[in-house]
Design a protein around this motif. Structure first.
Motif, PDB file in Angstrom:
ATOM      1  N   LEU A  46      -4.163 -15.344  -0.415  1.00  0.00           N
ATOM      2  CA  LEU A  46      -4.076 -15.724   0.988  1.00  0.00           C
ATOM      3  C   LEU A  46      -3.385 -14.612   1.770  1.00  0.00           C
ATOM      4  N   LEU A  47      -3.832 -14.420   2.992  1.00  0.00           N
ATOM      5  CA  LEU A  47      -3.238 -13.427   3.880  1.00  0.00           C
ATOM      6  C   LEU A  47      -3.263 -13.989   5.291  1.00  0.00           C
ATOM      7  N   GLY A  48      -2.196 -13.735   6.037  1.00  0.00           N
ATOM      8  CA  GLY A  48      -2.105 -14.216   7.413  1.00  0.00           C
ATOM      9  C   GLY A  48      -2.732 -13.246   8.405  1.00  0.00           C
ATOM     10  N   GLN A  49      -3.353 -13.797   9.430  1.00  0.00           N
ATOM     11  CA  GLN A  49      -3.898 -12.972  10.515  1.00  0.00           C
ATOM     12  C   GLN A  49      -2.780 -12.140  11.134  1.00  0.00           C
ATOM     13  N   GLU A  50      -1.577 -12.669  11.141  1.00  0.00           N
ATOM     14  CA  GLU A  50      -0.432 -11.945  11.693  1.00  0.00           C
ATOM     15  C   GLU A  50      -0.207 -10.635  10.929  1.00  0.00           C
ATOM     16  N   SER A  51      -0.422 -10.648   9.620  1.00  0.00           N
ATOM     17  CA  SER A  51      -0.293  -9.436   8.805  1.00  0.00           C
ATOM     18  C   SER A  51      -1.425  -8.452   9.102  1.00  0.00           C
ATOM     19  N   ALA A  70      -9.499  -8.316   0.873  1.00  0.00           N
ATOM     20  CA  ALA A  70      -9.871  -9.060  -0.348  1.00  0.00           C
ATOM     21  C   ALA A  70      -9.148 -10.391  -0.472  1.00  0.00           C
ATOM     22  N   GLU A  71      -8.792 -10.978   0.672  1.00  0.00           N
ATOM     23  CA  GLU A  71      -8.154 -12.292   0.658  1.00  0.00           C
ATOM     24  C   GLU A  71      -9.216 -13.388   0.579  1.00  0.00           C
ATOM     25  N   ASN A  72      -8.924 -14.414  -0.228  1.00  0.00           N
ATOM     26  CA  ASN A  72      -9.818 -15.572  -0.293  1.00  0.00           C
ATOM     27  C   ASN A  72      -9.692 -16.439   0.957  1.00  0.00           C
ATOM     28  N   LEU A  80       3.219 -16.519   5.476  1.00  0.00           N
ATOM     29  CA  LEU A  80       2.982 -16.721   4.051  1.00  0.00           C
ATOM     30  C   LEU A  80       3.997 -16.011   3.164  1.00  0.00           C
ATOM     31  N   HIS A  81       4.279 -14.735   3.451  1.00  0.00           N
ATOM     32  CA  HIS A  81       5.123 -13.949   2.551  1.00  0.00           C
ATOM     33  C   HIS A  81       6.589 -14.383   2.562  1.00  0.00           C
ATOM     34  N   ASP A 117      -4.627   1.700   4.658  1.00  0.00           N
ATOM     35  CA  ASP A 117      -3.410   0.992   4.280  1.00  0.00           C
ATOM     36  C   ASP A 117      -3.846  -0.407   3.844  1.00  0.00           C
ATOM     37  N   CYS A 118      -3.072  -1.008   2.978  1.00  0.00           N
ATOM     38  CA  CYS A 118      -3.393  -2.375   2.544  1.00  0.00           C
ATOM     39  C   CYS A 118      -2.138  -3.219   2.655  1.00  0.00           C
ATOM     40  N   VAL A 119      -2.212  -4.246   3.464  1.00  0.00           N
ATOM     41  CA  VAL A 119      -1.063  -5.119   3.690  1.00  0.00           C
ATOM     42  C   VAL A 119      -0.927  -6.174   2.584  1.00  0.00           C
ATOM     43  N   MET A 120      -1.980  -6.392   1.829  1.00  0.00           N
ATOM     44  CA  MET A 120      -1.968  -7.427   0.791  1.00  0.00           C
ATOM     45  C   MET A 120      -0.816  -7.242  -0.216  1.00  0.00           C
ATOM     46  N   PRO A 121      -0.547  -6.037  -0.694  1.00  0.00           N
ATOM     47  CA  PRO A 121       0.559  -5.881  -1.656  1.00  0.00           C
ATOM     48  C   PRO A 121       1.932  -6.265  -1.080  1.00  0.00           C
TER      49      PRO A 121
END
Length: 148
Positions: A46-51, A70-72, A80-81, A117-121
């Motif tokens: 999961l990832l937030g639109q804010e991120s 690559a967020e579901n 979320l974080h 850049d990838c915010v997921m990590p």
């Protein structure tokens, strides 16, 4: 109100996921037909639109479509974080438990190459599915067990 903006799926790991109309989430497995689903602790990402908006402000890429990281599940209205491991969420018909915050980025992935850049990590989270069901755009997300 926290809600689902998009449900996204890919048949391979390390690639951008594509939005789908609705997702079938299977207990102890994850999103049906998704490459990351399985009997492990990172069944759903999961990832937030804010991120995503933080990356947008950097101006690295013009088009940040749902699934680009690559967020579901792309969410809105919940940080979320900042959730603790063990927090339980009702998402659509499902109940999911937070199992991990962030992840190690595998360098050279399609996401990093496309975006820069990838915010997921840093701000993505992972859950396991405790109760399966359907999740679709617009579904509400509620905390049902918050861990301190």
């Amino acid at each position: 109100m926290a809600k689902v903006l998009s449900v996204n799926l890919s048949k391979e790991t390390g690639v951008v996921k594509k939005p789908i109309e609705k997702g079938e989430f299977i207990e102890s497995y994850g999103l049906k037909n998704d490459a990351h689903a399985g009997d492990w602790h990172r069944q759903v990402s999961l990832l937030g639109q804010e991120s995503v908006d933080k990356i947008r402000k950097l101006g690295l890429v013009d088009n940040l479509e749902p699934g680009i990281f690559a967020e579901n599940i792309l969410t809105e209205g919940i940080t979320l974080h900042e959730l603790a491991i063990g927090t339980r969420l009702r998402i659509g018909e499902t109940i999911q438990e937070v199992t991990q915050i962030g992840k190690e980025c595998h360098h050279g992935c399609e996401i990093f190459q496309k975006v820069g850049d990838c915010v997921m990590p840093r701000e993505g989270i992972f859950t396991k599915v405790l109760k399966g069901g359907i999740v679709k755009e617009g579904d509400e997300i509620t905390l049902i067990k918050e861990v301190e």
